[in-house]
Each structure stands twice: as structure tokens, then as C-alpha cells.
Scaffold this motif. Structure first.
Motif, PDB file in Angstrom:
ATOM      1  N   LEU A 436       4.407   1.964 -16.082  1.00  0.00           N
ATOM      2  CA  LEU A 436       3.533   2.532 -15.059  1.00  0.00           C
ATOM      3  C   LEU A 436       2.332   1.614 -14.854  1.00  0.00           C
ATOM      4  CD1 LEU A 436       3.476   6.277 -16.190  1.00  0.00           C
ATOM      5  CD2 LEU A 436       4.873   5.249 -14.408  1.00  0.00           C
ATOM      6  N   LEU A 437       2.002   1.366 -13.611  1.00  0.00           N
ATOM      7  CA  LEU A 437       0.817   0.568 -13.265  1.00  0.00           C
ATOM      8  C   LEU A 437      -0.189   1.499 -12.595  1.00  0.00           C
ATOM      9  CD1 LEU A 437      -0.855  -1.991 -12.737  1.00  0.00           C
ATOM     10  CD2 LEU A 437       0.555  -2.374 -10.684  1.00  0.00           C
ATOM     11  N   TYR A 438      -1.281   1.798 -13.304  1.00  0.00           N
ATOM     12  CA  TYR A 438      -2.313   2.678 -12.757  1.00  0.00           C
ATOM     13  C   TYR A 438      -3.358   1.845 -12.017  1.00  0.00           C
ATOM     14  CZ  TYR A 438      -0.472   6.501 -15.581  1.00  0.00           C
ATOM     15  OH  TYR A 438       0.333   7.461 -16.129  1.00  0.00           O
ATOM     16  N   VAL A 439      -3.630   2.220 -10.788  1.00  0.00           N
ATOM     17  CA  VAL A 439      -4.654   1.544  -9.976  1.00  0.00           C
ATOM     18  C   VAL A 439      -5.570   2.608  -9.390  1.00  0.00           C
ATOM     19  CG1 VAL A 439      -5.103   0.068  -7.976  1.00  0.00           C
ATOM     20  CG2 VAL A 439      -3.096  -0.356  -9.410  1.00  0.00           C
ATOM     21  N   SER A 440      -6.869   2.429  -9.541  1.00  0.00           N
ATOM     22  CA  SER A 440      -7.816   3.406  -9.008  1.00  0.00           C
ATOM     23  C   SER A 440      -7.792   3.385  -7.485  1.00  0.00           C
ATOM     24  CB  SER A 440      -9.238   3.117  -9.511  1.00  0.00           C
ATOM     25  OG  SER A 440      -9.736   1.930  -8.909  1.00  0.00           O
ATOM     26  N   LYS A 441      -8.240   4.466  -6.889  1.00  0.00           N
ATOM     27  CA  LYS A 441      -8.265   4.556  -5.428  1.00  0.00           C
ATOM     28  C   LYS A 441      -9.121   3.434  -4.829  1.00  0.00           C
ATOM     29  CE  LYS A 441      -7.648   9.574  -5.526  1.00  0.00           C
ATOM     30  NZ  LYS A 441      -8.263  10.885  -5.204  1.00  0.00           N
ATOM     31  N   HIS A 442     -10.260   3.146  -5.490  1.00  0.00           N
ATOM     32  CA  HIS A 442     -11.148   2.096  -4.981  1.00  0.00           C
ATOM     33  C   HIS A 442     -10.472   0.732  -5.043  1.00  0.00           C
ATOM     34  CE1 HIS A 442     -14.219  -1.069  -5.492  1.00  0.00           C
ATOM     35  NE2 HIS A 442     -14.859  -0.392  -4.527  1.00  0.00           N
ATOM     36  N   ASP A 443      -9.869   0.421  -6.196  1.00  0.00           N
ATOM     37  CA  ASP A 443      -9.207  -0.877  -6.347  1.00  0.00           C
ATOM     38  C   ASP A 443      -8.000  -1.007  -5.423  1.00  0.00           C
ATOM     39  OD1 ASP A 443     -11.040  -1.691  -8.197  1.00  0.00           O
ATOM     40  OD2 ASP A 443      -9.778  -1.262  -9.940  1.00  0.00           O
ATOM     41  N   PHE A 444      -7.309   0.087  -5.181  1.00  0.00           N
ATOM     42  CA  PHE A 444      -6.146   0.050  -4.291  1.00  0.00           C
ATOM     43  C   PHE A 444      -6.554  -0.373  -2.884  1.00  0.00           C
ATOM     44  CE2 PHE A 444      -2.807   2.322  -1.714  1.00  0.00           C
ATOM     45  CZ  PHE A 444      -1.742   1.531  -2.134  1.00  0.00           C
ATOM     46  N   TYR A 475       6.484 -11.779  -2.444  1.00  0.00           N
ATOM     47  CA  TYR A 475       5.856 -12.983  -3.002  1.00  0.00           C
ATOM     48  C   TYR A 475       6.874 -13.812  -3.772  1.00  0.00           C
ATOM     49  CZ  TYR A 475       3.290 -16.164  -5.969  1.00  0.00           C
ATOM     50  OH  TYR A 475       2.860 -17.306  -6.595  1.00  0.00           O
ATOM     51  N   ASP A 476       6.836 -15.116  -3.570  1.00  0.00           N
ATOM     52  CA  ASP A 476       7.387 -16.104  -4.499  1.00  0.00           C
ATOM     53  C   ASP A 476       6.664 -17.421  -4.238  1.00  0.00           C
ATOM     54  OD1 ASP A 476       8.607 -17.453  -2.391  1.00  0.00           O
ATOM     55  OD2 ASP A 476      10.628 -16.766  -2.879  1.00  0.00           O
ATOM     56  N   VAL A 477       7.033 -18.466  -4.947  1.00  0.00           N
ATOM     57  CA  VAL A 477       6.287 -19.716  -4.870  1.00  0.00           C
ATOM     58  C   VAL A 477       6.306 -20.321  -3.465  1.00  0.00           C
ATOM     59  CG1 VAL A 477       8.261 -21.152  -5.541  1.00  0.00           C
ATOM     60  CG2 VAL A 477       5.908 -21.920  -6.063  1.00  0.00           C
ATOM     61  N   ASP A 478       7.330 -19.988  -2.679  1.00  0.00           N
ATOM     62  CA  ASP A 478       7.425 -20.514  -1.315  1.00  0.00           C
ATOM     63  C   ASP A 478       7.030 -19.501  -0.257  1.00  0.00           C
ATOM     64  OD1 ASP A 478       8.471 -23.031  -2.172  1.00  0.00           O
ATOM     65  OD2 ASP A 478      10.421 -22.052  -2.479  1.00  0.00           O
ATOM     66  N   PHE A 479       6.609 -18.305  -0.678  1.00  0.00           N
ATOM     67  CA  PHE A 479       6.256 -17.259   0.286  1.00  0.00           C
ATOM     68  C   PHE A 479       5.019 -16.534  -0.220  1.00  0.00           C
ATOM     69  CE2 PHE A 479       6.684 -12.836   1.855  1.00  0.00           C
ATOM     70  CZ  PHE A 479       6.625 -13.085   3.214  1.00  0.00           C
ATOM     71  N   ASP A 480       3.862 -16.857   0.380  1.00  0.00           N
ATOM     72  CA  ASP A 480       2.610 -16.267  -0.080  1.00  0.00           C
ATOM     73  C   ASP A 480       1.832 -15.589   1.048  1.00  0.00           C
ATOM     74  OD1 ASP A 480       1.817 -18.424   1.391  1.00  0.00           O
ATOM     75  OD2 ASP A 480       0.802 -19.471  -0.251  1.00  0.00           O
ATOM     76  N   ASP A 481       2.549 -15.125   2.059  1.00  0.00           N
ATOM     77  CA  ASP A 481       1.900 -14.519   3.229  1.00  0.00           C
ATOM     78  C   ASP A 481       1.066 -13.289   2.885  1.00  0.00           C
ATOM     79  OD1 ASP A 481       3.484 -16.446   4.315  1.00  0.00           O
ATOM     80  OD2 ASP A 481       4.374 -15.188   5.878  1.00  0.00           O
ATOM     81  N   TYR A 482       1.442 -12.575   1.815  1.00  0.00           N
ATOM     82  CA  TYR A 482       0.756 -11.322   1.487  1.00  0.00           C
ATOM     83  C   TYR A 482      -0.346 -11.492   0.447  1.00  0.00           C
ATOM     84  CZ  TYR A 482       4.349  -8.594   3.942  1.00  0.00           C
ATOM     85  OH  TYR A 482       5.180  -8.049   4.889  1.00  0.00           O
ATOM     86  N   LEU A 483      -0.558 -12.689  -0.059  1.00  0.00           N
ATOM     87  CA  LEU A 483      -1.505 -12.874  -1.166  1.00  0.00           C
ATOM     88  C   LEU A 483      -2.900 -12.341  -0.859  1.00  0.00           C
ATOM     89  CD1 LEU A 483      -0.739 -16.339  -2.831  1.00  0.00           C
ATOM     90  CD2 LEU A 483      -0.404 -14.029  -3.765  1.00  0.00           C
ATOM     91  N   SER A 484      -3.365 -12.515   0.350  1.00  0.00           N
ATOM     92  CA  SER A 484      -4.716 -12.075   0.705  1.00  0.00           C
ATOM     93  C   SER A 484      -4.744 -10.667   1.295  1.00  0.00           C
ATOM     94  CB  SER A 484      -5.344 -13.060   1.703  1.00  0.00           C
ATOM     95  OG  SER A 484      -4.546 -13.139   2.881  1.00  0.00           O
ATOM     96  N   VAL A 485      -3.606 -10.005   1.298  1.00  0.00           N
ATOM     97  CA  VAL A 485      -3.515  -8.656   1.875  1.00  0.00           C
ATOM     98  C   VAL A 485      -3.908  -7.623   0.821  1.00  0.00           C
ATOM     99  CG1 VAL A 485      -1.943  -6.941   2.883  1.00  0.00           C
ATOM    100  CG2 VAL A 485      -1.727  -9.356   3.500  1.00  0.00           C
ATOM    101  N   LYS A 486      -4.690  -6.626   1.244  1.00  0.00           N
ATOM    102  CA  LYS A 486      -5.078  -5.552   0.328  1.00  0.00           C
ATOM    103  C   LYS A 486      -3.830  -4.806  -0.154  1.00  0.00           C
ATOM    104  CE  LYS A 486      -9.628  -5.886   0.892  1.00  0.00           C
ATOM    105  NZ  LYS A 486      -9.677  -7.079   1.748  1.00  0.00           N
ATOM    106  N   LEU A 487      -3.876  -4.328  -1.419  1.00  0.00           N
ATOM    107  CA  LEU A 487      -2.733  -3.611  -1.978  1.00  0.00           C
ATOM    108  C   LEU A 487      -2.333  -2.428  -1.108  1.00  0.00           C
ATOM    109  CD1 LEU A 487      -3.624  -3.548  -5.794  1.00  0.00           C
ATOM    110  CD2 LEU A 487      -2.003  -5.044  -4.623  1.00  0.00           C
ATOM    111  N   SER A 488      -3.325  -1.741  -0.543  1.00  0.00           N
ATOM    112  CA  SER A 488      -3.051  -0.571   0.281  1.00  0.00           C
ATOM    113  C   SER A 488      -2.307  -0.923   1.563  1.00  0.00           C
ATOM    114  CB  SER A 488      -4.357   0.147   0.642  1.00  0.00           C
ATOM    115  OG  SER A 488      -5.217  -0.729   1.363  1.00  0.00           O
TER     116      SER A 488
END
Length: 573
Positions: A436-444, A475-488
Motif C-alpha cells: 500500500l502506498l499512502y499519500v496525503s490529500k495535500h501531497d496528492f 513512465y520509462d527511460v524513453d517516455f517521461d511525458d508525465y514526470l512533471s504532472v501532478k499525481l492527481s
């Protein structure tokens, strides 16, 4: 004391644990009725019961907690009321009507409350889902099932024993559309044609169907004449459907079309019959029709194979009844417990079998196939539920190690037990690490996917890939389009699959939980085993307890000591 006998059997400490436990039983059918009876009498403190089905007439011969007055009621709600009559030890019963795979009704937090889970299911998909939830939460569970005289129970201790997915399970068999509609060779082909194609096209609510889908048919055959013929058949049935409510010649047109005209057109496609025995069109005349029209009420045995004339009579009267019902009903769906629809399908499939020189079946046998009924025997259900309950209670004994066996039952009264097998190192479910990966609402709302990648990469110490949803790469080494996208804002970020590009360490499956604080799980990934080339790669050593014809199976049937099960954890970090 009401529990004096249980105390002598289980021991006071074990009984106290059983009475203070909260367990889940999934499935309230034939096996579930027997199992709930046993669980209540074993003294469990709180039992939750989940089932999505309602009670039908065909359930009553083996699901002993139901009565005729319960037909169309919820199985889970009804079964909970039925056992109150002998709930001497005061178990708290919590019935829930719903699909166990519904994440809205049964979220992760709901699953976390249970100490033990009992499966009494009859389909592979739901069993596999329960297995995945138990692996995630490290919750022990009892897998059980029956089919006719055969049955099995398999205690599963997550990551210490084989899980449900460690073995290959045969899915329900499907048949090519062209086989069903053009070249049947087995009774099941004709039954499927009568139920899924003929009945559906004539009487049921109209939606898209694989049996008339042009693209699906084109993938199966490149015979232009056959494709054209299949389209013509469907169009003519649509025209016949439009006449049902006001035509007094519906039956004549139906029989003439499906057993004569359609068959003669199939015979004209000579390439279909180069290696097959060709069908023979059904010959009948006006005198035969007059005999049907003047025949009075009749009864046909469910277990006897009907003659051609008897099948024609059955088709005539059932189609006439359906015609009358359609004057008031917009459409009629097939129901194995509806005499009109079941008789229509039985007669239609048998007449098609006659035309194609295939063995006919009794209405009873056709009902089993058309209704997808798994053969069930009440005595087998009683045996298996007893084993499941008895072995399950042993989990609550205060031992550093447990003595738990698989058990199974088979014809000729042989009961076989065997050591529970270890996990299959190549199993796609339990060979992966689930956390389980717990993420707070703020961090999400504020953290980006880069944060997650930075957390995961050191675990593998090399390039990784991340997938979500239905194998969608984010995500992979050749696909980083989402790296700067918020988790939400990352699509489908609920179940996260992580793999290393070198395929060296085990996969990691993270289930995202939005909570009060952010906690990344403590993970120690193991090396993947080297897979050897073998026909037995998908098998594991050891079997469930099974009934085996002729006596005990090979192997030691005595108790076996295994390591203590993984402790259940609700929070990881």
C-alpha cells in the motif's frame, strides 16, 4: 455452557480467538449455505456475507437454507435470516448484497477489517480478485469449491503457500461464431445457437451481439459466400421478429426458415462440406402442422430425449406462449427457470441437432448447459464446507507453526489430503511484491510523478518502467511525458505496476491510498528466479485436497509443519 463442547475441541484460547474474530464469507450458494451453518456453529464472533445473486427455483434442491417463498430474494440477506434459528452462540451476521469486485461498495478500507476470509464462489474471476486482495493485505483465506462428486479446500497463507493464481485455471470454453452458425458438430454448438443467437435475435432486448458482428465473422472466415449467407440469415430473422406480435403464421415461417431455407443455402456452399457430413433439411408438411394445432396440452419428460415430433410440439407450444406474452412485454430474456424460454431453446437446439446429425439431449441436460449450471450435489457441499471450516479454525490456534493440509473429495468416497504447496515462483500474482502506498490529500495535489520515480528507482538501482490501469505506460527511460504532472492528474493512478528493464528483481505492485499522511512502504525486493524451459512451468508441486477415484493420491497424507504465516498488516511504512 453453550460453548463447552467447542472449548473441549478447540481449546479455550483458540475458541476465544475465534469468538473475537471478524471473518468474511464470499458466496451464499450451495457451498455457502453449508459453510455459513458451520461457521455459525463454530462460534465466530462476526461473519460478513457477500453475494450478488438472487434465489431461483433451481437453487432449492441443494441450497438448504432457502425455501420456495424465497425465490427472487437476495441470497446473502436470506441466508443470514435463515441461520438465526440455530445461531446459539450469538454470531453477529452482516449480509451484503453486491458484487465483491465492486470497489465502490467494497473499498480497500472495508477489506482491512477481516481476520480471515472464506471463499464459496463459483467463478474464476471473482476468486482471483479475492486472492489479489488477500495478497495485498496479507490476509489468510480458505479457497474451496465443488463440482458434482468432486471438491477441494485449499488454505492459502499469502506468500507462504501457493495462492489461487499459482495454478492454471481453465476458463469457460467459447466457440467460433462460424462453427455455431454454419458447421456445428456437437450438442453444445446447437444449444449455444438456440440460446445466444436464435432466441436472442427473436425475443430478447436488442443490443450488439458477437453472433451478428460483421467484423468478428470476417476474422474467422474468408469464405465470401458464408459471410453473405450469415448476414442474410440475421436480416431474415430481424424481419421475422417484426412480425411476431401480429402474425398467425410465425411458427410456420420460423421452422421453414431455420430448418429448411437456411440449411439449403448452407448446402449450396460446397466448400463447407468437403470434409464434413452435410446437414439434411427438415421435411415437414401442412398435415404435420395440423396435427400440432389440434394437439391438446401435453407433458414431456425432462430426462427423456424427445423425438423429432415431440420437439416440434414443444417448439410449437412454447413459441405460441412467448408470442402471447410479447403482446404485453416489450421483450423476453432467456431464463433457465422460465418454462417457455427453456422449452423453446431445448426444442430448437434438438431439431438443429437432428438436421446436422448430432446427438440430441434431454431438456434436463440442455438446461444444465444453457444455464451454465455447475453440477452440484448437496452431500459434496456438506463435506467440503465441513473441511473448510475445520481447517480454517486451526489458523486461530496459538502455535508457532501451523499444521494445515489441502483436502479434496472425489468419486468412490476417497478423501485425500496433501501438504499445502509452496508459492509458484513464476506466478504473476504472488511472485510480485504488493504494498500500500499512502499519500496525503495535500501531497496528492502537489507532488509530481517525478517524486514517485525518485522513490522507486533506488529500489531497483537501474532503469524502471511504470504502468497503470490496463497496462498503460506512464513512465520509462524513453517516455517521461508525465514526470512533471501532478499525481492527481496522472490518469488511472490507482494500481501501479513497477518493473525493472533488466527483469532482474521481482515486480512491485502499489495500491494508492489517499489518507491523512504520506508513507512510502518499506520494500526489500527479491531476485526473480531463472525460468527453466519445461512443459510444467505453469504447474506447482502438490495438489489441493481432492477426491480421487480409486483411493488416496500419491504422496504423504499426514499433517505437515509449515512456517508461521505472514502477519497481517494494515499499515506499512
Amino acid at each position: 455452557m453453550k460453548n463447552a463442547y467447542l472449548k473441549r475441541v478447540l481449546g479455550e484460547e483458540c475458541l476465544n480467538r475465534v469468538q473475537s474474530s471478524r471473518v468474511l464469507m464470499v458466496g451464499a450458494g450451495g457451498l455457502g449455505c453449508e459453510l455459513l451453518k458451520d461457521l455459525v456453529l463454530c462460534g465466530y464472533g462476526e461473519i460478513h456475507i457477500v453475494d450478488l445473486d438472487t434465489i431461483t427455483l433451481s437453487n432449492l434442491n441443494r441450497q438448504f437454507l432457502f425455501r420456495k417463498t424465497d425465490i427472487d430474494k437476495s441470497k446473502s440477506l436470506t441466508v443470514a435470516k435463515a441461520v438465526e434459528a440455530f445461531n446459539y452462540l450469538g454470531a453477529r451476521l452482516v449480509p451484503l448484497h453486491g458484487n465483491i469486485m465492486d470497489t465502490k461498495q467494497f473499498p480497500l478500507e472495508w477489506w482491512q477489517q477481516f481476520d480471515y476470509i472464506y471463499n464459496a464462489l463459483d467463478n474464476i474471476e471473482a476468486r482471483s480478485y479475492v486472492n489479489s486482495m488477500c495478497l495485498l493485505l496479507k490476509t489468510p483465506f480458505m479457497e474451496s469449491g465443488t463440482e458434482g462428486y468432486n471438491g477441494h479446500v485449499s488454505p492459502i497463507l499469502p506468500y507462504n503457500s501457493a495462492c489461487f493464481d499459482c495454478q492454471t485455471h481453465v476458463p469457460p470454453k467459447t466457440y467460433p461464431v462460424c462453427t455455431i452458425r454454419s458447421t456445428p458438430s456437437l450438442p453444445v454448438h446447437c444449444i449455444t445457437w438456440a440460446k445466444e443467437f436464435l432466441f436472442y435475435q427473436l425475443f430478447d432486448e436488442q443490443e450488439s451481439s458477437s453472433f451478428t458482428d460483421a467484423d468478428a465473422i470476417a476474422k474467422e472466415t474468408d469464405n465470401d459466400a458464408e459471410i453473405e449467407n450469415l448476414a442474410q440469415e440475421a436480416n431474415e430473422l430481424a424481419e421475422l421478429r417484426a412480425k411476431i406480435k401480429h402474425s398467425d403464421k410465425f411458427f410456420v415461417e420460423l421452422v421453414n426458415k431455420i430448418y429448411k431455407v437456411d440449411i439449403e443455402r448452407l448446402l449450396s456452399i460446397e466448400t463447407l462440406w468437403q470434409t464434413r457430413r452435410p446437414p439434411t433439411p427438415l421435411e415437414w408438411d401442412l398435415e404435420a402442422l395440423q396435427r400440432l394445432e389440434t394437439a391438446g396440452a401435453f407433458e414431456l419428460s425432462d430426462t427423456k430425449v424427445w423425438s423429432v415430433d415431440e420437439n416440434l410440439r414443444a417448439l410449437y407450444f412454447s413459441s405460441a406462449n412467448i408470442q402471447r406474452r410479447l403482446q404485453k412485454e416489450e421483450f423476453i430474456s432467456f431464463d433457465k427457470d422460465d418454462d417457455d424460454t427453456m422449452t423453446f431453446v431445448a426444442a430448437a437446439s434438438n431439431l438443429r441437432s437432428h438436421v446436422f446429425h448430432i446427438e440430441a439431449k434431454s431438456r434436463f441436460d440442455i438446461k444444465e448447459i444453457a444455464g451454465n449450471i455447475i453440477p452440484a450435489i448437496a452431500t459434496t457441499n456438506a463435506f467440503i464446507s465441513g473441511f473448510a471450516s475445520a481447517i480454517g479454525t486451526r489458523y486461530f490456534q496459538n502455535n508457532a507453526s501451523l499444521h494445515i493440509l489441502n483436502t479434496s473429495v472425489a468419486p468412490k468416497n476417497a478423501i485425500v489430503s496433501a501438504p499445502i504447496p509452496p508459492p509458484n515462483p513464476h506466478c504473476s500474482s504472488c511472485s510480485a511484491r504488493r504494498e500500500l502506498l499512502y499519500v496525503s490529500k495535500h501531497d496528492f495535489e502537489s507532488l509530481t510523478l517525478q517524486w514517485l520515480v525518485d522513490k522507486l528507482t533506488p529500489l531497483y538501482n537501474e532503469d524502471i518502467s511504470i504502468q497503470v490501469g490496463e497496462s498503460k505506460l506512464i513512465y520509462d527511460v524513453d517516455f517521461d511525458d508525465y514526470l512533471s504532472v501532478k499525481l492527481s492528474q496522472v490518469p488511472d493512478l490507482k494500481v501501479i505496476l513497477v518493473q525493472d528493464d533488466a527483469n532482474r528483481l521481482q515486480n512491485l505492485v502499489l495500491y494508492l491510498v489517499i489518507g491523512e499522511e504520506t508513507r512510502f512502504p518499506s520494500v526489500d525486493l527479491q531476485a526473480k528466479p531463472v525460468k527453466e524451459d519445461s512443459d510444467d512451468d505453469d504447474k506447482i508441486n502438490g495438489d489441493d485436497i481432492e477426491l480421487v477415484e480409486g483411493g488416496a493420491a500419491d504422496g504423504d497424507s499426514s499433517d505437515v509443519e509449515i512456517v508461521e504465516p505472514v502477519t497481517k498488516k494494515q499499515h506499512i511504512g
